[in-house]
Design a protein around this motif. Structure first.
Motif, PDB file in Angstrom:
ATOM      1  N   THR A  85      57.632 -11.016 -42.543  1.00  0.00           N
ATOM      2  CA  THR A  85      57.446 -12.433 -42.879  1.00  0.00           C
ATOM      3  C   THR A  85      56.155 -12.649 -43.664  1.00  0.00           C
ATOM      4  O   THR A  85      56.121 -13.450 -44.613  1.00  0.00           O
ATOM      5  N   LEU A  86      55.092 -11.934 -43.299  1.00  0.00           N
ATOM      6  CA  LEU A  86      53.838 -12.042 -44.050  1.00  0.00           C
ATOM      7  C   LEU A  86      54.036 -11.579 -45.496  1.00  0.00           C
ATOM      8  O   LEU A  86      53.484 -12.186 -46.434  1.00  0.00           O
TER       9      LEU A  86
ATOM     10  N   ILE B 196      55.850 -14.316 -47.294  1.00  0.00           N
ATOM     11  CA  ILE B 196      54.947 -15.430 -47.606  1.00  0.00           C
ATOM     12  C   ILE B 196      54.135 -15.114 -48.859  1.00  0.00           C
ATOM     13  O   ILE B 196      53.939 -15.971 -49.740  1.00  0.00           O
ATOM     14  N   GLU B 197      53.674 -13.861 -48.971  1.00  0.00           N
ATOM     15  CA  GLU B 197      52.917 -13.444 -50.158  1.00  0.00           C
ATOM     16  C   GLU B 197      53.778 -13.512 -51.411  1.00  0.00           C
ATOM     17  O   GLU B 197      53.288 -13.787 -52.509  1.00  0.00           O
TER      18      GLU B 197
ATOM     19  N   PRO C  10      58.936 -17.481 -47.960  1.00  0.00           N
ATOM     20  CA  PRO C  10      58.743 -17.218 -46.529  1.00  0.00           C
ATOM     21  C   PRO C  10      60.034 -17.159 -45.715  1.00  0.00           C
ATOM     22  O   PRO C  10      60.084 -16.535 -44.669  1.00  0.00           O
TER      23      PRO C  10
ATOM     24  N   PHE D 112      53.144 -19.501 -35.481  1.00  0.00           N
ATOM     25  CA  PHE D 112      52.878 -18.452 -36.474  1.00  0.00           C
ATOM     26  C   PHE D 112      52.954 -19.027 -37.887  1.00  0.00           C
ATOM     27  O   PHE D 112      52.095 -18.758 -38.733  1.00  0.00           O
ATOM     28  N   PHE D 113      53.976 -19.826 -38.162  1.00  0.00           N
ATOM     29  CA  PHE D 113      54.098 -20.435 -39.492  1.00  0.00           C
ATOM     30  C   PHE D 113      53.037 -21.508 -39.710  1.00  0.00           C
ATOM     31  O   PHE D 113      52.528 -21.666 -40.828  1.00  0.00           O
ATOM     32  N   TYR D 114      52.697 -22.239 -38.659  1.00  0.00           N
ATOM     33  CA  TYR D 114      51.621 -23.236 -38.768  1.00  0.00           C
ATOM     34  C   TYR D 114      50.314 -22.537 -39.131  1.00  0.00           C
ATOM     35  O   TYR D 114      49.558 -23.012 -40.006  1.00  0.00           O
ATOM     36  N   GLN D 115      50.055 -21.437 -38.483  1.00  0.00           N
ATOM     37  CA  GLN D 115      48.828 -20.675 -38.713  1.00  0.00           C
ATOM     38  C   GLN D 115      48.735 -20.180 -40.156  1.00  0.00           C
ATOM     39  O   GLN D 115      47.632 -20.044 -40.703  1.00  0.00           O
ATOM     40  N   ASN D 116      49.887 -19.955 -40.767  1.00  0.00           N
ATOM     41  CA  ASN D 116      49.908 -19.456 -42.141  1.00  0.00           C
ATOM     42  C   ASN D 116      50.195 -20.565 -43.163  1.00  0.00           C
ATOM     43  O   ASN D 116      50.559 -20.283 -44.305  1.00  0.00           O
TER      44      ASN D 116
ATOM     45  N   SER E 148      58.828 -23.990 -42.840  1.00  0.00           N
ATOM     46  CA  SER E 148      59.625 -23.322 -41.801  1.00  0.00           C
ATOM     47  C   SER E 148      60.484 -24.328 -41.046  1.00  0.00           C
ATOM     48  O   SER E 148      61.667 -24.077 -40.789  1.00  0.00           O
TER      49      SER E 148
END
Length: 327
Positions: free
Chosen positions: A137-138, A141-142, A146, A201-205, A211
């Motif tokens: 997922t990371l 996102i890059e 995502p 996790f998505f909030y953090q990123n 999401s």
């Protein structure tokens, strides 16, 4: 009149009625209609003077059984499945609104626990979701995509796989109700903590909205129906812990039957959720307003069928019974 006196006065009549309903022979419609009117009259009295009591619950169950017997005796033409989903199940499910609320509360509490744990411990998300999923997922996102995970499988394969898996989870939540409801609570806890940590996790990123507007296209129905399956397991658990006027075995059998009906009611919704996840969620380019409409309609359909409609049918049936009795 005190509740104990009311029960003593009518107990023999109720037990006779219960025996009549338990016979395999067909009861004359006139006789069962007369018994039905008597028990609904007693039910109305109990709901007025002893609301929420075991007596009111017992009489409500008797009235429901009588209605089912009348319904069977009528032998009305039509599709059995349609009658189950449109009338029989919603009327039955009205009795389990408290278990539905409890299932929702358990799930909501552990979603919060999952999100809080993820915010407090950087390794928690990886422990729950797995390193492979987090790393993938990371990377997505890059790549500015995502939600690419929903595009990896073919539409039909994902639809079938997700639907079967969700039904498996529902059956597990229901079956583990035999552990006095604790097994069901554990299944709800697992899924809720996963959801809470997943969303954090998505909030953090910085991807909370992206999401949410994507995942909840299918997740609104999927998560709601897992909660409803949790309700089925809690019904089984309650039947073991609180048999009321029945023997524990009789209460357990009734609880399993009712819980199974609840699980069966969820199957069409799981199919819809699987279809949305397999064919619609992957359309990440769709405008926000369309995603919101799908999510809103999904939520309304769940609230209508499992909350509003059972209450509406129950009120309608009670009103008809009173009107019939007053004639």
């Amino acid at each position: 009149m005190r509740e104990a006196a009311f029960v003593k006065q009518n107990k023999d009549k109720w037990l006779e009625f219960e025996r009549e309903l338990g016979t395999k022979t067909t009861i004359p419609p006139k006789k069962i209609s007369e018994l039905y009117l008597e028990v609904t009259d007693d039910l109305s009295y109990a709901q007025t003077f002893y609301p929420g009591s075991n007596t009111a619950i017992y009489l409500n169950d008797l009235a429901a059984q009588a209605h089912q017997k009348i319904y069977t005796n009528k032998k009305e033409p039509g599709n059995f499945l349609w009658k189950f989903y449109a009338e029989d199940f919603p009327k039955m499910f009205y009795r389990f609104q408290k278990q539905l609320l409890l299932s929702f509360i358990i799930f909501a509490v552990f979603v919060t626990v999952g999100a809080f744990s993820a915010s407090s411990d950087a390794s928690f998300v990886r422990a729950i979701l797995g390193d492979a999923y987090v790393n993938m997922t990371l990377e997505n996102i890059e790549k500015n995509d995502p939600m690419a995970v929903y595009k990896q499988m073919g539409e039909l394969d994902m639809f079938l796989g997700i639907t079967i898996n969700n039904i498996r989870v529902a059956l597990t939540a229901f079956t583990l109700g035999i552990l006095a409801g604790l097994g069901t609570a554990f299944v709800l806890m697992q899924n809720a903590i996963m959801l809470g940590s997943f969303q954090y996790f998505f909030y953090q990123n910085g991807m909370l909205w992206e999401s949410a507007r994507t995942i909840w296209i299918h997740g609104t129905i999927e998560i709601s129906v897992i909660i409803i399956a949790g309700c089925a397991g809690l019904v089984v658990g309650k039947s073991i812990l609180f048999p009321q006027t029945f023997t524990r075995l009789t209460s357990f059998v009734k609880g399993v039957k009712n819980g199974l009906k609840i699980v069966i009611s969820t199957i069409p919704f799981f199919i819809v959720a699987g279809f949305l996840e397999g064919f619609v969620t992957r359309l990440t380019w769709m405008p926000d307003w369309l995603a919101i409409v799908i999510i809103g309609l999904s939520l309304l359909s769940i609230l209508f069928y499992y909350v509003y409609y059972p209450i509406y049918l129950n009120k309608k049936e009670n009103l008809n019974a009173k009107q019939l009795h007053s004639v």
